[in-house]
Design a protein around this motif. Structure first.
Motif, PDB file in Angstrom:
ATOM      1  N   ALA A  84      13.593  -8.431  -5.940  1.00  0.00           N
ATOM      2  CA  ALA A  84      14.301  -7.259  -6.153  1.00  0.00           C
ATOM      3  C   ALA A  84      14.928  -6.808  -7.475  1.00  0.00           C
ATOM      4  O   ALA A  84      14.906  -5.897  -7.969  1.00  0.00           O
ATOM      5  N   ALA A  85      15.832  -7.924  -7.930  1.00  0.00           N
ATOM      6  CA  ALA A  85      16.474  -7.913  -9.328  1.00  0.00           C
ATOM      7  C   ALA A  85      15.562  -7.754 -10.468  1.00  0.00           C
ATOM      8  O   ALA A  85      15.841  -6.842 -11.543  1.00  0.00           O
ATOM      9  N   THR A  86      14.266  -8.251 -10.382  1.00  0.00           N
ATOM     10  CA  THR A  86      13.204  -7.745 -11.285  1.00  0.00           C
ATOM     11  C   THR A  86      12.642  -6.418 -11.098  1.00  0.00           C
ATOM     12  O   THR A  86      12.645  -5.698 -12.501  1.00  0.00           O
ATOM     13  N   GLY A  87      12.723  -5.929 -10.214  1.00  0.00           N
ATOM     14  CA  GLY A  87      12.265  -4.440  -9.862  1.00  0.00           C
ATOM     15  C   GLY A  87      13.449  -3.680 -10.478  1.00  0.00           C
ATOM     16  O   GLY A  87      13.095  -2.604 -11.344  1.00  0.00           O
ATOM     17  N   ILE A  88      14.586  -3.795 -10.158  1.00  0.00           N
ATOM     18  CA  ILE A  88      15.860  -2.990 -10.670  1.00  0.00           C
ATOM     19  C   ILE A  88      15.895  -3.209 -12.107  1.00  0.00           C
ATOM     20  O   ILE A  88      15.957  -1.941 -12.705  1.00  0.00           O
ATOM     21  N   CYS A  89      15.874  -4.212 -12.638  1.00  0.00           N
ATOM     22  CA  CYS A  89      16.227  -4.610 -13.992  1.00  0.00           C
ATOM     23  C   CYS A  89      14.871  -3.717 -14.900  1.00  0.00           C
ATOM     24  O   CYS A  89      15.195  -3.172 -15.894  1.00  0.00           O
ATOM     25  N   TRP A  90      13.702  -3.710 -14.189  1.00  0.00           N
ATOM     26  CA  TRP A  90      12.566  -3.312 -14.882  1.00  0.00           C
ATOM     27  C   TRP A  90      12.572  -1.592 -14.847  1.00  0.00           C
ATOM     28  O   TRP A  90      12.456  -0.864 -15.774  1.00  0.00           O
ATOM     29  N   ALA A  91      13.134  -1.215 -13.867  1.00  0.00           N
ATOM     30  CA  ALA A  91      13.600   0.342 -13.804  1.00  0.00           C
ATOM     31  C   ALA A  91      14.622   0.786 -14.902  1.00  0.00           C
ATOM     32  O   ALA A  91      14.460   1.864 -15.418  1.00  0.00           O
ATOM     33  N   LEU A 115       8.940  -2.445  -4.501  1.00  0.00           N
ATOM     34  CA  LEU A 115       9.892  -1.624  -3.753  1.00  0.00           C
ATOM     35  C   LEU A 115      11.142  -1.177  -4.331  1.00  0.00           C
ATOM     36  O   LEU A 115      11.644   0.166  -4.420  1.00  0.00           O
ATOM     37  N   ALA A 116      11.580  -2.073  -5.147  1.00  0.00           N
ATOM     38  CA  ALA A 116      13.108  -1.965  -5.826  1.00  0.00           C
ATOM     39  C   ALA A 116      12.801  -1.024  -7.019  1.00  0.00           C
ATOM     40  O   ALA A 116      13.899   0.171  -7.044  1.00  0.00           O
ATOM     41  N   TYR A 117      11.711  -1.085  -7.728  1.00  0.00           N
ATOM     42  CA  TYR A 117      11.374  -0.178  -8.952  1.00  0.00           C
ATOM     43  C   TYR A 117      11.242   1.300  -8.278  1.00  0.00           C
ATOM     44  O   TYR A 117      11.983   2.296  -8.934  1.00  0.00           O
ATOM     45  N   VAL A 118      10.470   1.552  -7.328  1.00  0.00           N
ATOM     46  CA  VAL A 118      10.193   3.006  -6.861  1.00  0.00           C
ATOM     47  C   VAL A 118      11.498   3.310  -6.076  1.00  0.00           C
ATOM     48  O   VAL A 118      11.906   4.670  -6.387  1.00  0.00           O
ATOM     49  N   CYS A 119      12.414   2.481  -5.460  1.00  0.00           N
ATOM     50  CA  CYS A 119      13.619   3.108  -4.825  1.00  0.00           C
ATOM     51  C   CYS A 119      14.564   3.301  -6.100  1.00  0.00           C
ATOM     52  O   CYS A 119      15.323   4.508  -5.981  1.00  0.00           O
ATOM     53  N   MET A 120      14.612   2.825  -7.145  1.00  0.00           N
ATOM     54  CA  MET A 120      15.479   3.209  -8.343  1.00  0.00           C
ATOM     55  C   MET A 120      14.900   4.314  -9.141  1.00  0.00           C
ATOM     56  O   MET A 120      15.775   5.351  -9.438  1.00  0.00           O
ATOM     57  N   GLN A 121      13.677   4.371  -9.174  1.00  0.00           N
ATOM     58  CA  GLN A 121      13.218   5.700  -9.937  1.00  0.00           C
ATOM     59  C   GLN A 121      13.216   6.909  -9.202  1.00  0.00           C
ATOM     60  O   GLN A 121      13.278   8.049  -9.722  1.00  0.00           O
ATOM     61  N   TYR A 122      13.067   6.753  -7.903  1.00  0.00           N
ATOM     62  CA  TYR A 122      12.762   7.936  -6.995  1.00  0.00           C
ATOM     63  C   TYR A 122      13.983   7.780  -5.861  1.00  0.00           C
ATOM     64  O   TYR A 122      13.748   7.624  -4.567  1.00  0.00           O
ATOM     65  N   HIS A 173       0.945  -1.156  -0.132  1.00  0.00           N
ATOM     66  CA  HIS A 173      -0.125   0.020  -0.054  1.00  0.00           C
ATOM     67  C   HIS A 173       0.849   1.195  -0.011  1.00  0.00           C
ATOM     68  O   HIS A 173       0.726   2.330  -0.612  1.00  0.00           O
ATOM     69  N   SER A 174       2.089   1.161   0.744  1.00  0.00           N
ATOM     70  CA  SER A 174       2.792   2.385   0.947  1.00  0.00           C
ATOM     71  C   SER A 174       3.475   2.935  -0.346  1.00  0.00           C
ATOM     72  O   SER A 174       3.917   3.786  -1.046  1.00  0.00           O
ATOM     73  N   PHE A 175       3.762   1.704  -1.254  1.00  0.00           N
ATOM     74  CA  PHE A 175       4.560   1.985  -2.628  1.00  0.00           C
ATOM     75  C   PHE A 175       3.859   1.849  -3.737  1.00  0.00           C
ATOM     76  O   PHE A 175       4.240   2.228  -4.973  1.00  0.00           O
ATOM     77  N   SER A 176       2.526   1.076  -3.892  1.00  0.00           N
ATOM     78  CA  SER A 176       1.804   1.017  -5.018  1.00  0.00           C
ATOM     79  C   SER A 176       1.612   2.352  -5.751  1.00  0.00           C
ATOM     80  O   SER A 176       1.392   2.437  -6.891  1.00  0.00           O
ATOM     81  N   THR A 177       0.824   3.431  -4.964  1.00  0.00           N
ATOM     82  CA  THR A 177       0.514   4.645  -5.830  1.00  0.00           C
ATOM     83  C   THR A 177       1.742   5.150  -6.577  1.00  0.00           C
ATOM     84  O   THR A 177       1.504   5.439  -7.836  1.00  0.00           O
ATOM     85  N   GLY A 178       2.825   5.291  -5.982  1.00  0.00           N
ATOM     86  CA  GLY A 178       3.967   5.753  -6.705  1.00  0.00           C
ATOM     87  C   GLY A 178       4.446   4.895  -7.906  1.00  0.00           C
ATOM     88  O   GLY A 178       4.431   5.605  -9.119  1.00  0.00           O
ATOM     89  N   SER A 206      17.326   7.659   2.497  1.00  0.00           N
ATOM     90  CA  SER A 206      17.008   7.817   1.055  1.00  0.00           C
ATOM     91  C   SER A 206      16.524   6.382   0.737  1.00  0.00           C
ATOM     92  O   SER A 206      16.944   5.397   1.345  1.00  0.00           O
ATOM     93  N   ALA A 207      15.455   6.569  -0.263  1.00  0.00           N
ATOM     94  CA  ALA A 207      15.303   5.151  -0.951  1.00  0.00           C
ATOM     95  C   ALA A 207      16.243   4.444  -1.399  1.00  0.00           C
ATOM     96  O   ALA A 207      16.266   2.976  -1.644  1.00  0.00           O
ATOM     97  N   GLY A 208      17.369   5.321  -2.178  1.00  0.00           N
ATOM     98  CA  GLY A 208      18.440   4.496  -2.743  1.00  0.00           C
ATOM     99  C   GLY A 208      19.305   3.676  -1.737  1.00  0.00           C
ATOM    100  O   GLY A 208      19.849   2.690  -2.032  1.00  0.00           O
TER     101      GLY A 208
END
Length: 274
Positions: free
Chosen positions: A241-248, A186-193, A132-137, A209-211
């Motif tokens: 996490a690897a999936t989210g990072i690679c997608w970002a 989570l990884a995608y949002v942290c990589m994007q922002y 819920h915390s990260f889905s909106t972003g 920081s998210a990073g």
């Protein structure tokens, strides 16, 4: 097993691409029908006294953000599966299809369905809070269809990573939970922002920081894999996490645009908008 993983991932990608096409088609049809709906509503005004509860629910749903509208059904599915685990007669079925296990005769569906499955109430609550915390972003950045493709794909990939790790270390066992999919978000949002400031629920005075957060989380799970910790499914977390990072880094630019041939083929099969 690798072929099964690729098949499952491909199915989620194709399904979400078709969903995006259908959403756009439905929106186009609604825009064309708006004048008709307007005059129909004027003709029926005052004659239809439908129940107020339905109107209030509709009003509440329309007030939600797109991210909240995506989170709602995912959360509801997780709660329903959690409730199913509480029914003893369903346990054989749940173990076969809602828990991933490299030794199971069923490999394909559990890779996906296990990402909606929680046996512990605390596990469910913690995962849904983070989602819920990260889905909106994430939905704001990706759109609901691409978000869903990433979420489901990460569930499959994290399950496969868990399978591979268990086979490698000869540690059979069950895995279930949305953690792999949520780690991808989570990884995608942290990589994007990466400069976004995050905190800990019980320690609000500590921020980072998210990073920094994603580096720490990945490092912790990597240590868990290397040292054989069993408190969490660290391999599944790393896979997500690897999936989210690679997608970002690559998915939004190189993978998602490849849906065009799928959409074109589906358009031909389904027929043009009439």
């Amino acid at each position: 097993m690798e072929a099964v993983s690729v098949y499952s991932w491909g199915a989620t990608f194709v399904g979400c691409a078709i969903w995006e096409y259908e959403s756009m088609r439905s929106h186009a049809l609604n825009m064309l029908k708006k004048p008709i709906k307007f005059f129909r509503r004027q003709a029926e005004y005052g004659l239809d006294k439908s129940n107020k509860l339905s109107k209030e629910v509709t009003k509440w749903w329309n007030s939600l953000t797109t991210g909240q509208k995506v989170f709602g059904p995912i959360c509801a599915l997780n709660i329903l599966v959690f409730a199913a685990w509480r029914i003893p007669r369903l346990h054989p079925f749940m173990l076969n299809y809602f828990a991933s296990n490299p030794a199971s005769p069923h490999q394909c569906l559990p890779m996906l369905l296990s990402s909606f499955s929680h046996y512990s109430g605390f596990h469910l609550l913690a995962n849904m809070y983070v989602l819920h915390s990260f889905s909106t972003g994430a939905v704001y950045s990706l759109g609901k269809e691409q978000f869903t493709a990433l979420y489901l794909s990460a569930g499959v990939i994290s399950s496969f990573t868990s399978y591979f790790y268990k086979i490698l270390r000869k540690q059979p066992g069950l895995s279930l939970g949305a953690s792999g999919s949520i780690m991808a978000i989570l990884a995608y949002v942290c990589m994007q922002y990466p400069e976004t400031q995050l905190g800990i629920i019980l320690l609000p005075f500590i921020t980072f920081s998210a990073g920094t957060a994603i580096k720490f989380i990945v490092g912790l799970d990597a240590a868990g894999v290397l040292m054989g910790w069993k408190f969490f499914d660290h391999a599944a977390h790393l896979g997500g996490a690897a999936t989210g990072i690679c997608w970002a880094l690559y998915g939004n630019k190189y993978v998602w645009p490849q849906r065009e041939p799928i959409v074109s083929y589906w358009h031909q099969v389904r027929g043009s908008i009439k």
